[in-house]
Structure formats: C-alpha cells, structure tokens
Motif scaffolding. Structure first.
Motif, PDB file in Angstrom:
ATOM      1  N   UNK A 114      38.383  43.932  32.219  1.00  0.00           N
ATOM      2  CA  UNK A 114      37.632  44.682  33.217  1.00  0.00           C
ATOM      3  C   UNK A 114      37.513  43.920  34.523  1.00  0.00           C
ATOM      4  N   UNK A 115      37.237  42.629  34.423  1.00  0.00           N
ATOM      5  CA  UNK A 115      37.143  41.791  35.623  1.00  0.00           C
ATOM      6  C   UNK A 115      38.507  41.657  36.280  1.00  0.00           C
ATOM      7  N   UNK A 116      39.528  41.468  35.474  1.00  0.00           N
ATOM      8  CA  UNK A 116      40.889  41.357  36.019  1.00  0.00           C
ATOM      9  C   UNK A 116      41.250  42.621  36.790  1.00  0.00           C
ATOM     10  N   UNK A 155      42.310  42.699  40.722  1.00  0.00           N
ATOM     11  CA  UNK A 155      43.586  43.253  41.178  1.00  0.00           C
ATOM     12  C   UNK A 155      43.353  44.396  42.159  1.00  0.00           C
ATOM     13  N   UNK A 156      42.424  45.284  41.833  1.00  0.00           N
ATOM     14  CA  UNK A 156      42.099  46.384  42.745  1.00  0.00           C
ATOM     15  C   UNK A 156      41.664  45.848  44.107  1.00  0.00           C
ATOM     16  N   UNK A 157      40.898  44.746  44.077  1.00  0.00           N
ATOM     17  CA  UNK A 157      40.436  44.150  45.324  1.00  0.00           C
ATOM     18  C   UNK A 157      41.589  43.646  46.172  1.00  0.00           C
ATOM     19  N   UNK A 158      42.528  42.936  45.548  1.00  0.00           N
ATOM     20  CA  UNK A 158      43.689  42.433  46.280  1.00  0.00           C
ATOM     21  C   UNK A 158      44.481  43.579  46.911  1.00  0.00           C
ATOM     22  N   UNK A 159      44.745  44.618  46.125  1.00  0.00           N
ATOM     23  CA  UNK A 159      45.574  45.710  46.619  1.00  0.00           C
ATOM     24  C   UNK A 159      44.843  46.528  47.683  1.00  0.00           C
TER      25      UNK A 159
END
Length: 236
Positions: free
Chosen positions: A67-69, A73-77
């Motif tokens: 969930x954290x990962x 990832x969503x944050x980076x993209x």
C-alpha cells in the motif's frame, strides 16, 4: 494507476522492483533520483514529512508494504505528469520496445532529421571515422555491459527502434571492442555509433577499421553522462 498504457506499465515495473528488492529503500531512491524528484517534493506530494521518505530510503524505517509502495509510485508519477510527463514518456518508449530501463536509458525518434555534426558538438564527441550519412533521425542510449550480457541478436536489432538512421550511444565503455564486435552480428548497422566513457587514445585499435568496413560513423565522448542524457532526452 488505472488504465493500461505507459503510465500503468511503468507503475507496475517500479512497484515490482521496490517490493521484490533486497534493499527496497535503495531501489526507491534510485527511481526517485531517476525522476529528478527531491525527498521534499515527494514528501509534500504524499503529505508526510521529508524524514519519512529519508527513513524509508535509508532503511531506518521498516520496509514499506504494498500500500505504501503504491502511494510512493503514484506520487512520483503524479509529480512527473505535472512537469509535462517527460520521464513517463521516456520510460514508456523503452518499455514498449521490450527493454528494461537498466539496459536502454532512452530510445527516441525525431520529428525531423538532425545533422550528426551538431549532435557530436553538443555532446562533445570526437569523430573517429565518418560514415555514409551526415544526418540522423533518432537515438538509442544503451548500457553496453547490460546489453552485451543480456540481449540476444534479435533484441540487439530492436535497439534500432523505427529506423537504423540513428545513433547508438553505448555507455560504460572501456575500450569499445565488445559493442562493436556485437554490432557485427546485426545487419544492417546504424548510421552512427558513439562510445561513451573513453577518450580517443583509449579506443580499441581495430574500432575504426570495423566502423569503416560497416559504413557507420564512429565517435567517442567522455562528457558528463547525466548532462549528455539530459540533452538527448530533450531531442524531439
């Protein structure tokens, strides 16, 4: 991360690498720096303190769950999308060609052909031998060791993208023998080859001969890798 396409494929790749890594923090840091995103910017995007990102990357905090990962990832993209989506498009081209991003750094077709001489000037490359053409319509930047040890001859041919009218840039070169010999099994050859990481005096003795036999321009450069990639990624 809904919907198929480059963004979804890239998200799955990043999440998978972090989750399966023996050092998830180091893998997260690799992807964050590849996207040129600071710990502070990522923390702001996720509404957490910068120390949280730092703790994950250093291993001071327990390895993140799926969930954290996914949030990371969503944050980076999301940050990349707001900046114009350059990294998503870059990795999307590489993934769509069937390569991992640690093998191929960038694969790009240009809207119009550009003078090879200008590209050499801009990346501070020294031409060793001239080829049969003075213009190119694309480039592929390849980690030479990863390509030679992992790619089949068929996969090597796919490095040409849509056309052999391009420059293949091999990084991590010590003498140039291995990538140039590997090119001999692929027919046809590219219009130009740049060996990155060496000076002219370090070049393999037979490199120029092979380039002349196969008819491509050969050049070497020892310019800063990050700067060269930034310039090449900006070409359209």
């Amino acid at each position: 991360m809904g919907g198929r396409g480059p963004k979804r494929e890239l998200a799955e790749k990043i999440a998978g690498e972090i989750t399966l890594s023996d050092d998830p923090g180091a893998t997260l840091r690799k992807w964050r720096t590849d996207f040129d995103i600071s710990q502070t910017d990522l923390a702001t995007e996720l509404d957490v303190s910068s120390s949280v990102i730092s703790d994950y990357e250093s291993g001071r905090r327990e390895s993140p769950g799926i969930g954290v990962v996914r949030r990371l990832v969503d944050g980076l993209l999301s940050i990349d999308e707001r900046r114009g989506g350059d990294r998503i498009r870059q990795y999307g081209r590489v993934l769509s060609a069937g390569f991992d991003s640690d093998v191929v750094h960038d694969l790009r077709e240009y809207a119009t052909s550009i003078p090879l001489e200008k590209l050499y000037d801009d990346i501070d490359a020294t031409q060793i031998t001239a080829g049969s053409t003075d213009r190119i319509s694309g480039h592929t930047v390849i980690d030479s060791i990863q390509a030679i040890t992992r790619l089949s001859s068929e996969e090597f041919f796919r490095l040409y993208g849509q056309s052999t009218n391009r420059v293949l840039v091999f990084t991590g070169v010590s003498r140039g023998e291995s990538p140039l010999v590997a090119l001999r099994v692929v027919n046809p050859t590219p219009n130009a080859v740049v060996l990155h990481g060496i000076d002219e005096e370090d070049l393999w003795d037979h490199a120029a001969d092979l380039a002349r036999i196969d008819g491509y321009s050969l050049a070497v450069t020892n310019t800063d890798l990050d700067g060269m990639l930034e310039y090449l990624v900006g070409l359209e």
